[in-house]
Design an enzyme around this catalytic site. Structure first.
Site, mmCIF file in Angstrom:
data_model
loop_
_atom_site.group_PDB
_atom_site.id
_atom_site.type_symbol
_atom_site.label_atom_id
_atom_site.label_comp_id
_atom_site.label_asym_id
_atom_site.label_seq_id
_atom_site.Cartn_x
_atom_site.Cartn_y
_atom_site.Cartn_z
ATOM 1 N N HIS A 155 0.829 -1.203 0.000
ATOM 2 C CA HIS A 155 0.000 0.000 0.000
ATOM 3 C C HIS A 155 0.865 1.256 0.000
ATOM 4 O O HIS A 155 0.602 2.199 -0.750
ATOM 5 C CB HIS A 155 -0.916 0.008 1.229
ATOM 6 C CG HIS A 155 -2.176 -0.771 1.041
ATOM 7 N ND1 HIS A 155 -2.220 -1.939 0.340
ATOM 8 C CD2 HIS A 155 -3.450 -0.551 1.481
ATOM 9 C CE1 HIS A 155 -3.455 -2.410 0.338
ATOM 10 N NE2 HIS A 155 -4.228 -1.585 1.021
ATOM 11 N N HIS A 211 0.970 -2.165 9.466
ATOM 12 C CA HIS A 211 2.370 -2.493 9.209
ATOM 13 C C HIS A 211 3.319 -1.916 10.279
ATOM 14 O O HIS A 211 2.919 -1.188 11.184
ATOM 15 C CB HIS A 211 2.806 -2.002 7.825
ATOM 16 C CG HIS A 211 2.138 -2.707 6.693
ATOM 17 N ND1 HIS A 211 2.508 -3.967 6.280
ATOM 18 C CD2 HIS A 211 1.117 -2.327 5.877
ATOM 19 C CE1 HIS A 211 1.750 -4.336 5.257
ATOM 20 N NE2 HIS A 211 0.889 -3.360 5.000
#
Length: 254
Positions: A155, A211
């Site tokens: 992303h 993340h």
């Protein structure tokens, strides 16, 4: 129609400022680090966007490269046609082939790294699944287990890279006078600006909710590097595909 033209003109004025484009890569890196620190310190509360099933993630980010191509393809064709030959336009369209190659190569590399560095775990006991048939993240998730590997943020990569490519290509709009624009081109330009705004917002959400710092920083760095190698190093020195038409550039290109 007048409202569309007026909105496009306001956005053109925004991007005419050289600092707006120049500092965008730095902004992505800054958001990546700052968002990761906020996540680490737990200073941002859960929200609608901390759920990966939010509408922007499902219908935009998950197919972000499709949105980027769908809008840039007609925009590059029409915005690069002003006072330039068809050959020039076709050469400029090859920039999308280059960008798609970079997107595909990087994302596949990220998947490969996660596969070779990870292992499949049971969801409750966190014991490694020793089944020799489960050697990839896809197979592990399909079996209902958890894969743990070095997960470079796709992303962070795709959102930063897509936004930087779009902003570079939108520069062509700055050299087209109002009298030579139409509603379709203005709508494409506005839509591209909306997509950039969505990519920036979702990039920030990724930074504060998902993340680890190293995963996001590496993903963002690869996105910025992909932009830098093409639009800063390669395209200015080569006519194929070359840079988009720049403001105040009136020279006819072959």
């Amino acid at each position: 129609m007048a409202a569309i033209g007026s909105s496009a003109n306001k956005l053109i004025e925004l991007w005419k400022c050289p600092y707006t484009r120049a500092y965008l890569p730095h902004l992505f890196l800054f958001i990546s680090v700052l968002g990761s620190l906020l996540k680490l310190l737990e200073l941002v509360s859960e929200s609608y966007f901390s759920n990966s099933r939010n509408v922007l993630n499902v219908y935009f980010v998950k197919v972000s490269w499709g949105w980027t191509l769908a809008l840039l393809l007609p925009f590059i064709y029409f915005s690069n046609s002003y006072k330039r030959s068809r050959a020039f336009v076709l050469k400029r369209l090859t920039s999308l082939l280059v960008a798609t190659f970079i997107w595909y190569t990087c994302t596949e590399t990220f998947y490969y790294i996660e596969d070779v560095t990870g292992a499949c775990y049971e969801s409750n006991t966190m014991e490694v699944i020793r089944d020799g048939d489960i050697t990839t993240k896809a197979a592990c998730k399909k079996a209902g287990f958890i894969w743990d590997g070095f997960d470079i943020s796709g992303h962070s990569f795709i959102l930063s890279y897509s936004a930087l490519v779009i902003v570079e290509e939108m520069a062509a709009m700055l050299q087209i006078p109002n009298s030579h624009r139409n509603a379709f081109l203005d709508c494409l330009y506005i839509a591209l600006n909306v997509i950039v705004a969505i990519w920036l917002w979702m990039f920030a959400c990724t930074s504060v909710y998902f993340h680890h710092l190293i995963d996001k920083f590496l993903g963002t760095s690869v996105g910025v590097l992909g932009w830098y190698v093409t639009y800063v190093v390669w395209y200015p020195k080569c006519s194929l595909p070359g840079l988009p038409p720049q403001p105040n550039e009136q020279k006819e290109h072959a």
